[in-house]
Scaffold this motif. Structure first.
Motif, mmCIF file in Angstrom:
data_model
loop_
_atom_site.group_PDB
_atom_site.id
_atom_site.type_symbol
_atom_site.label_atom_id
_atom_site.label_comp_id
_atom_site.label_asym_id
_atom_site.label_seq_id
_atom_site.Cartn_x
_atom_site.Cartn_y
_atom_site.Cartn_z
ATOM 1 N N ILE A 132 0.847 -1.189 0.000
ATOM 2 C CA ILE A 132 0.000 0.000 0.000
ATOM 3 C C ILE A 132 0.888 1.246 0.000
ATOM 4 N N PHE A 133 0.335 2.347 -0.453
ATOM 5 C CA PHE A 133 1.072 3.606 -0.451
ATOM 6 C C PHE A 133 1.226 4.118 0.984
ATOM 7 N N VAL A 134 2.353 4.759 1.254
ATOM 8 C CA VAL A 134 2.508 5.431 2.548
ATOM 9 C C VAL A 134 1.579 6.645 2.569
ATOM 10 N N GLY A 135 1.143 7.037 3.747
ATOM 11 C CA GLY A 135 0.177 8.112 3.868
ATOM 12 C C GLY A 135 0.771 9.493 3.623
ATOM 13 N N PRO A 136 -0.080 10.479 3.380
ATOM 14 C CA PRO A 136 0.376 11.861 3.187
ATOM 15 C C PRO A 136 1.177 12.395 4.375
ATOM 16 N N ALA A 137 0.818 11.979 5.592
ATOM 17 C CA ALA A 137 1.528 12.461 6.781
ATOM 18 C C ALA A 137 3.001 12.070 6.723
ATOM 19 N N LEU A 181 -4.687 10.160 -7.886
ATOM 20 C CA LEU A 181 -5.497 10.848 -6.883
ATOM 21 C C LEU A 181 -4.623 11.808 -6.091
ATOM 22 N N PHE A 182 -5.277 12.790 -5.475
ATOM 23 C CA PHE A 182 -4.542 13.738 -4.644
ATOM 24 C C PHE A 182 -5.208 13.863 -3.288
ATOM 25 N N VAL A 183 -4.394 14.258 -2.304
ATOM 26 C CA VAL A 183 -4.894 14.584 -0.970
ATOM 27 C C VAL A 183 -4.420 15.991 -0.667
ATOM 28 N N TRP A 184 -5.361 16.859 -0.319
ATOM 29 C CA TRP A 184 -5.068 18.279 -0.150
ATOM 30 C C TRP A 184 -5.475 18.753 1.237
ATOM 31 N N LEU A 240 -6.774 9.313 2.455
ATOM 32 C CA LEU A 240 -6.177 8.563 1.351
ATOM 33 C C LEU A 240 -6.790 7.167 1.264
ATOM 34 N N ILE A 241 -6.827 6.468 2.397
ATOM 35 C CA ILE A 241 -7.347 5.088 2.417
ATOM 36 C C ILE A 241 -8.811 5.058 1.984
#
Length: 374
Positions: free
Chosen positions: A60-65, A269-272, A256-257
Motif C-alpha cells: 500500500i502507499f505510505v500516507g500523506p503524513a 489521486l490527490f490529498v489536499w 487517502l485510504i
C-alpha cells in the motif's frame, strides 16, 4: 451600388485583417509554436527522465503524513499541503517552495523516500509553458498580452473567412485546395487562405479553451453554457470547522485510504490539506496524468470522517466542461488522436503569421517595382 458597397466592405476588412495581424502575429506565432512543443511533453519526458517511473510493488502507499514529514525533515522551511499519487509505476509528487523557488518533489509512494527534486523554474517544458501562457513576463502582465492576442486572433478568423468567401458559388471549388503547380507566391497565398479556412473550427476550440485559463469570465461562460439545460442544484462544499488550524496526521492518512476504497480503480489521486479548519479534499481520476473525469471527496480535518462526496457522474455538465478544459485544449481528452490534432492545429496556426507576412511583403515589393518601372 451594392457591388461597390461589398467591395468597400471587403477592402475595409482586408485593411483591418492586415493591421490586426501586424499587432498580434509574433505573439500568436510564439503561442502556437510553444503549444506544439508542450502537447507531447509527457511522452517526451517519459522517454528522457528515468525518475518518472518506479518499480511497482505489492504494497500500500505510505500516507500523506509520512510524505509531508519526509519533506519537512529535508526542507524545514517548506510547507507541503498536497500530494498527488499516481499508479503503482509512477512516483508521488508534492510541490513546495525552497528559498522562494518552486520545486516538485518526487517520492517513492511505497517507501516515502525522495527520488528526485525538480526545479520548476528551470525545467524545459515548464519554461515552454510559461512562454506559452505569459511570454516569460510576470503572470499578471503576460496573461493579458497573450489573452488580448488570442482575442485578436479570433477576430482575424472571422475577417479571414470574409476575405476567403467566394464571390460566386459556381467556382467555389478552387477556394478549397492549394494550386500546387503554381509559383511559390501563389502557393503561399493559397496556403494562407485555405489552411486558415480549415483551421476555423479547431483553432476556435483551442483559442476558447486557452482563454478559459486567462479570463475567469470565459471559464464561467463554459460553466453556464454547459448548464443551459441542467436542473441539478449547484454543489456546495462543506463549511470549515472552527478551532481547527490544520488537519491531523490520522485524518490525512484516513482520507487517502477512504478515497482508495471509494474508487479502487483510480489511476491518479490527490490529498489536499487546505488548513484553517477547511475539510481535507481528495480527488480521483481514472488515468495517471489525465485531468478529467475527476471525483472529489471531503473529510473532517480532525478525525478523517467522510462528510461529503461529489462523484464525476453527479457533477453538473458545466462543472464537467470546466474540468475537461485542459484535456480539450491540449488534445489529451481524445488521447493520441487528440494530441496529434492539437499539435497539427497549433503548427498550422503558427504558419499563418508567416504566410501572411510573406503575402504583405510580396505585394509591397510588387507595388514598389511598379513605381520604379513607371
Amino acid at each position: 451600388m451594392i457591388k461597390k458597397t461589398k467591395h468597400s466592405l471587403k477592402n475595409f476588412v482586408r485593411i483591418a485583417h492586415l493591421w490586426l495581424g501586424f499587432s498580434s502575429g509574433i505573439i500568436v506565432f510564439i503561442i502556437a509554436i510553444t503549444g506544439c512543443i508542450f502537447v507531447f511533453q509527457d511522452e517526451i519526458k517519459d522517454n528522457i527522465y528515468d525518475w518518472r517511473f518506479i518499480e511497482p510493488q505489492e504494497k500500500i502507499f505510505v500516507g500523506p503524513a509520512t510524505i509531508f514529514d519526509t519533506i519537512k525533515k529535508k526542507h524545514p522551511n517548506s510547507k507541503p499541503t498536497m500530494v498527488v499519487y499516481h499508479n503503482k509505476t509512477r512516483p508521488a509528487v508534492v510541490e513546495i517552495q525552497i528559498d522562494n523557488t518552486p520545486f516538485n518533489i518526487h517520492l517513492n509512494p511505497f517507501t516515502g523516500k525522495i527520488i528526485h527534486e525538480q526545479n520548476l523554474e528551470t525545467d524545459f517544458f515548464l519554461v515552454v509553458e510559461r512562454l506559452h501562457r505569459f511570454l516569460l513576463l510576470p503572470e499578471k502582465i503576460g496573461k493579458q498580452v497573450t489573452g488580448i492576442a488570442t482575442l485578436i486572433f479570433m477576430v482575424m478568423l472571422i475577417s479571414g473567412l470574409i476575405l476567403w468567401w467566394p464571390k460566386k458559388l459556381k467556382g467555389a471549388a478552387k477556394h478549397f485546395k492549394i494550386k500546387m503547380n503554381a509559383k511559390w507566391r501563389r502557393k503561399n497565398y493559397d496556403w494562407h487562405r485555405i489552411i486558415g479556412f480549415y483551421l476555423i473550427l479547431p483553432s476556435t476550440v483551442i483559442a476558447i479553451t486557452g482563454l478559459a485559463f486567462t479570463y475567469e469570465w470565459v471559464n464561467e461562460g463554459l460553466f453556464k453554457i454547459g448548464n443551459i439545460t441542467n436542473n441539478k442544484p449547484t454543489f456546495k462544499e462543506p463549511s470549515s470547522f472552527k478551532n481547527i488550524k490544520s488537519a491531523s496526521d490520522i485524518a490525512l492518512d484516513t482520507s487517502l485510504i477512504e478515497t482508495q476504497n471509494l474508487i479502487p480503480e483510480s489511476g491518479m489521486l490527490f490529498v489536499w490539506n487546505r488548513g484553517n479548519g477547511e475539510p481535507i479534499v481528495t480527488g480521483s481520476y481514472p488515468d495517471a496524468l489525465e485531468f478529467d473525469h475527476q471525483s472529489n471527496f471531503y473529510f473532517h480535518p480532525e478525525n478523517g470522517r467522510l462528510i461529503a462526496t461529489q462523484y464525476y457522474n453527479d457533477k453538473s455538465p458545466g462543472t464537467r466542461l470546466q474540468e475537461m478544459n485542459y484535456g480539450i485544449h491540449t488534445g489529451q481528452y481524445l488521447n493520441l488522436f487528440g494530441k496529434i490534432m492539437a499539435f497539427l492545429t497549433s503548427l498550422f496556426i503558427a504558419s499563418l503569421p508567416v504566410t501572411g507576412t510573406l503575402i504583405w511583403w510580396g505585394r509591397k515589393r510588387k507595388n514598389k517595382n511598379k513605381k520604379i518601372s513607371y
